[in-house]
Design an enzyme around this catalytic site. Structure first.
Site, short mmCIF file in Angstrom:
data_model
loop_
_atom_site.label_atom_id
_atom_site.label_comp_id
_atom_site.label_asym_id
_atom_site.label_seq_id
_atom_site.Cartn_x
_atom_site.Cartn_y
_atom_site.Cartn_z
N GLY C 48 0.87 -1.30 -0.10
CA GLY C 48 0.07 0.05 -0.05
C GLY C 48 0.84 1.37 0.10
CB SER C 72 -0.98 -3.32 13.75
OG SER C 72 0.10 -3.19 14.29
CB CYS C 131 -5.70 0.26 5.31
SG CYS C 131 -4.43 -0.11 6.39
N GLY C 218 -5.66 -14.37 6.78
CA GLY C 218 -5.59 -15.94 6.71
C GLY C 218 -6.50 -16.68 6.82
#
Ligand SMILES: Cc1cc2nc3c(=O)[nH]c(=O)nc-3n(C[C@H](O)[C@H](O)[C@H](O)COP(=O)(O)OP(=O)(O)OC[C@H]3O[C@@H](n4cnc5c(N)ncnc54)[C@H](O)[C@@H]3O)c2cc1C
Ligand SMILES: Cc1cc2nc3c(=O)[nH]c(=O)nc-3n(C[C@H](O)[C@H](O)[C@H](O)COP(=O)(O)OP(=O)(O)OC[C@H]3O[C@@H](n4cnc5c(N)ncnc54)[C@H](O)[C@@H]3O)c2cc1C
Ligand SMILES: Cc1cc2nc3c(=O)[nH]c(=O)nc-3n(C[C@H](O)[C@H](O)[C@H](O)COP(=O)(O)O)c2cc1C
Ligand SMILES: Cc1cc2nc3c(=O)[nH]c(=O)nc-3n(C[C@H](O)[C@H](O)[C@H](O)COP(=O)(O)O)c2cc1C
Ligand code: FES
Ligand code: FES
Lengths: 304, 256, 304, 256
Positions: C48, C72, C131, C218
């Site tokens: 990003g 994070s 995000c 995941g």
């Protein structure tokens, strides 16, 4: 050594310990009574009840997922009257709190059930506005703060019992939902119910669940549940029962630290029918190690 | 109180391709097992749910399981080595009912569904028993059945052994020849449906053991519901794990 | 045997195969180039980007959870200009599509980045409005359909490239978000980004992540992702890139059947750097087994 | 191209309480290992992420790891039996730099941080090396270090072996006695901070190997960032896995 006191008092709702079992995962207690002394469980939230008997969804009703499971039982239950006649007397033998998990298609149904159950010996009602497995009602109520407020308020007016509102995690902002429940008059909030998920059989090219999607529970959802409990307990002033993927005492302690006043064990019962007792012992061990004498001392004690 | 049981694997051998016979220690609490009951087995840490596996046979010190490698969990189970521990819940389910008065019985198994019938057949000793076993291509457990019953017939779909075709064809023959007082069956749904049809046609009672996806295995979660005919309301929803897996053949309503 | 054609055409955006890698999990390709031939990957969505360089969040930035991980990172990246000068030329050597994942604090920032990147050789922009790891912007845009529409429309006006909008799963109704993106002018939708989760260290009684909560990815999230891809593809008419917990070809096929036109692999790269190649081979094998000659033949072919 | 490597476990022994020495096959692709590099190891199917474990020593046919059982993953690793396969990525990271010109060096390890220093010490042969090892209570690997270096001193916090107290106390003594041209250190953050402080005070160069939680291990995901001093902007964010885990002691900015 000072004695450890496991009692918790959720604003008047007193339990001998903070380990409860989650609705839909413990039936009406009968089956697990062969494995656990029900007197040792803080509270039992019974299988979700509806006004009338429900047959639930077609099978298959379960998919295993990575560290989780999706169910689409669809609130199969014998109806509230049957419960009161045939299941409540059985459960009432035990020295544990009985929470009646109620589900309606309409606000009226919720209210009707609250009224009926308020005349019985159940200790609390758990307003399930978050079941993903039914077409009408259910989750539709749970994702809109205005609806949450409205249904809570209406039920509150018809309810002579301790009122728990159970939140759906399938929302953009769990805080506003929690606040809506509090404003509506909830005595307590429980969360999380299941996340909506889907599994597909790539050979048959059909969803594995007959219903398509269902409710994801188990360890996979724990990080989301802990986060939501943390968020909600920061903004409401009523007690919170935390759940979602609790498998052992360490998971339970995460929820306490995040702010839960009590915890509830669901899916884990399927893997280890005695898991509640292991968790209880584990929490006691943790308290001893850390020098706590009662649970309240570490509820919400997250250092952040 | 009941509890999970930890049983040592005593032996694990591949008895046919992808079919494993696993013998586990019969720990003290594994008592009063009925033929047709099952265990709910934790495969390993990576798989959350237990897997239901029938008890195939019971000996003084051990319990035999016969498992077909089919998905993740059964692959793990079939790879268990001697000495490893299995975490099991059970015995679970109702099991088959054996009636003193029924003398002539037919036992039909299809594929891995033959497994639980072995203990059943042991317990049918003294009766006039016909055993019919059906397989895709490679038979297994046949010798074991022959230890208890003289009349064992085998069908394979490709004809590589015994009758070429479906085991239900043998069943029709058998029932025509010498009707039975009770039919016991376990196998794939398609076979059970056919057994149901034939039993109804020839008016023979049956007990069939069915499969449904499970979670708790003890009757608490209601994911394993099976539809059966009921007196009052026409249909009733029962739990395969607790009220079954053995049901009277007449009552089961299969998905269509 | 008929030849299997792995090409996919997402409404004009053509990839040699439908296996892409997810933003933030593949850096700018350099590290994994030692493990995988980047020419074999359908598209690479880069880490990003923001207008200015960002240092990201303090560490620890990762927690392992049951079959998942919470990160994070907080959009640590060298800024869009550095990317264009130093990373894009490297990536451009390879015969793969380059997707620039862009992140802004304000609509203006998004537009500025779109404008800048439209003049470069990137093949597409991926508007990350989801995000969870940044304070301003980010997820705030992603949970409100009006904002999604607005930011998409504004960027669209400044964007000369194929425009992908990446959705957050932390919403009550993913369908309305998808529709908003489509109405705003998105060429394509990608989903899911991470669910917001939290993990607590019960010994230190602190969140494990320095930032408290972060993004869960995941296998744990796969059931939610498949469900959302299914829901969104039912209501939009633009292509969808599906992701969330894809570890192997079977997972990928679930997404195709649910309706995804292409898939993206994130967390799985960390476990197996060659996983994209395994997935690609697996999909081919599946197609051979099922008699498909191109991917489109089973996109959305869920029998339900 | 690089790939995951599957290495057979050749030996696993508990060398101190909760400390295991695991030797794995040095497969062909595990080449050109530098001291201080690590492997990123998949423990089992139930744990998603790999675990970074230093290479402790390298032999012709095998690689030695020394692992402390601390959480879920290391428990699984420490239970691996001879013959099982380990799925590893590596060698990863930069490793220690050895400069021909530096003759007098001090090597300091704390606890499990002693592990990667063993291979380092092997490669420092010919130099004037002092090895200082610190433990809580039970020392390990001391004999192994003594195979390569005569001057090995041990400190234990409870005094059960060697100097009673912290290894950094031995370090101050050593540096006062005979200052070094390079200090190599690996151990808990608190020790490394103290090493940093001492090195700065006595103006000695150092290389320290640090720990940070990781995911990819190869430099792609940016979860393992470490703050270091930088020329231009004052600070720079680097990846512990790729740019480290060994950094110049002067540059690392620890969390406070
Ligand atoms: C009462 C009962 C007795 C059984 N006895 C035997 C036996 O003796 N030997 C034997 O080999 N198999 C037996 N089975 C089938 C066995 O349970 C499944 O093969 C097994 O659960 C498949 O698990 P898996 O992880 O290998 O497959 P996966 O497909 O990976 O399993 C995914 C999920 O689906 C469930 N599932 C998949 N197939 C079935 C199935 N056929 N029945 C129930 N659940 C399923 C699994 O339990 C798991 O939750 C029995 C099933 C039941 C219900
Ligand atoms: C470059 C490097 C080299 C290392 N070398 C060794 C070694 O040679 N021997 C040894 O015993 N240990 C070593 N460690 C520490 C080892 O990685 C951790 O003890 C291990 O990851 C803990 O995993 P767990 O599952 O047992 O613990 P858990 O606490 O259950 O792990 C949970 C998560 O946190 C991470 N984590 C926990 N502790 C650490 C830590 N100290 N460092 C990094 N990640 C951590 C885990 O990787 C995992 O993702 C090294 C760490 C790094 C970064
Ligand atoms: C099989 C099953 C049935 C459930 N039925 C109900 C229900 O009737 N009412 C309800 O409020 N929640 C129901 N739930 C949700 C659980 O009570 C609980 O909120 C959820 O499973 C998360 O906890 P867990 O991860 O510990 O299972 C059910 C969950 C499962 C797995
Ligand atoms: C470490 C990490 C960093 C990520 N950074 C970004 C990012 O910068 N931009 C973005 O749009 N998504 C980012 N994501 C989300 C992924 O692109 C992807 O949407 C998500 O991880 C779900 O896929 P997965 O389960 O396969 O990982 C990141 C995910 C991870 C794990
Ligand atoms: S599996 Fe839970 S009721 Fe049968
Ligand atoms: S662990 Fe991924 S960049 Fe270091």
């Amino acid at each position: 050594m000072t004695k450890i006191d496991m009692c918790v008092d959720l604003n008047g709702f007193k339990m001998k310990n903070p380990v409860t079992v989650a609705s839909g995962t413990f039936g009406f207690g009968r089956e697990y009574a062969e494995y656990v002394d029900l007197n040792q469980i803080g509270a039992i939230s019974v299988k979700g009840l509806t006004l009338e008997e429900r047959q639930g969804n077609p099978t298959p009703r379960v998919v295993e997922t990575p560290m989780g499971m999706i169910n689409s039982v669809g609130l199969q239950n014998p109806g509230v009257e049957y419960f009161i006649k045939h299941e409540l007397p059985y459960l009432s033998q035990f020295d544990t709190k009985i929470i009646a998990n109620i589900n309606g298609n309409t606000i009226e149904e919720y209210c009707k059930m609250a009224e009926i159950l308020s005349k019985t010996s159940v200790d609390a009602l758990e307003l399930n506005i978050s079941c993903p497995n039914v077409k009408s009602g259910g989750v539709a109520f749970g994702i809109n703060p205005d609806m949450v407020y409205k249904v809570t308020k209406s039920v509150r007016e018809n309810c002579g019992k301790y009122l728990i509102v159970k939140l759906s995690p399938n929302v953009s902002d769990i805080k506003e939902i929690g606040i809506a429940a509090e404003n509506g008059g909830a005595d307590c909030i429980s969360l999380i119910n299941t996340l909506i998920g889907m599994g597909i059989d790539i050979e048959t090219q059909k969803p594995i669940l007959a219903r398509g999607s269902g409710g994801l529970s188990g360890p996979a959802v724990k990080p989301v549940a802990v986060r939501m409990v943390y968020e909600v307990t920061k903004v409401v002033n009523i007690p919170v029962i935390g759940m979602g993927g609790i498998m052992d005492y360490a998971d339970a302690v995460e929820f306490f630290l995040a702010g839960a006043d009590a915890i509830s064990v669901g899916t884990a019962n399927f893997i280890n029918p005695k898991v509640t007792m292991d968790i209880l012992k584990g929490i006691e061990g943790y308290m001893e190690r850390k020098g706590y004498t009662c649970v309240k001392e570490f509820v919400g004690k997250l250092d952040f | 109180m009941k509890d999970r049981l930890f049983c040592k694997v005593l032996e694990n051998i591949e008895i046919a391709s992808n079919i494993y016979k696993i013998e586990i220690e019969k720990v003290e609490m594994l008592q009063n097992i009925k033929a047709g009951q099952f265990l709910n087995i934790k495969c390993d840490d990576a798989l959350l749910l237990r897997r239901p596996i029938s008890i195939s046979y019971v000996e003084t010190d051990r319990i035999g399981l016969v498992i077909r490698k089919s998905g993740k969990g059964t692959v793990v189970l079939c790879n268990k080595r001697k000495g490893e521990m299995l975490d099991v819940l059970g015995p679970l389910g109702n099991g088959f009912t054996i009636d003193e008065k029924e003398q002539r019985v037919i036992v039909i198994g299809g594929g891995i569904g033959t497994a639980p019938l072995l203990e059943l057949v042991k317990r049918l000793e003294g009766k006039d028993v016909t055993v019919l076993l059906g397989y895709k291509t490679e038979p297994y457990l046949v010798n074991e059945f022959e230890e208890y019953v003289r009349d064992v017939k085998v069908a394979t779909e490709d004809g590589s052994f015994g009758h070429k075709g479906y085991v239900t064809e043998l069943f029709i023959e058998a029932i025509k020849e010498n009707s039975a007082e009770m039919v016991y069956a376990c196998g794939p749904e398609i076979m059970l449906k056919e057994v149901q049809r034939i039993c109804s046609k020839y008016e023979v009672k049956s007990q069939i053991s069915i499969e449904e996806r499970m979670a708790c295995g003890v009757g608490a979660c209601l994911v394993c519901t099976c539809k059966v005919k009921a007196e009052e309301k026409g249909v009733k929803y029962v739990r395969t794990c607790k009220d079954g897996p053995v049901f009277s053949g007449e009552e089961v309503i299969f998905h269509d």
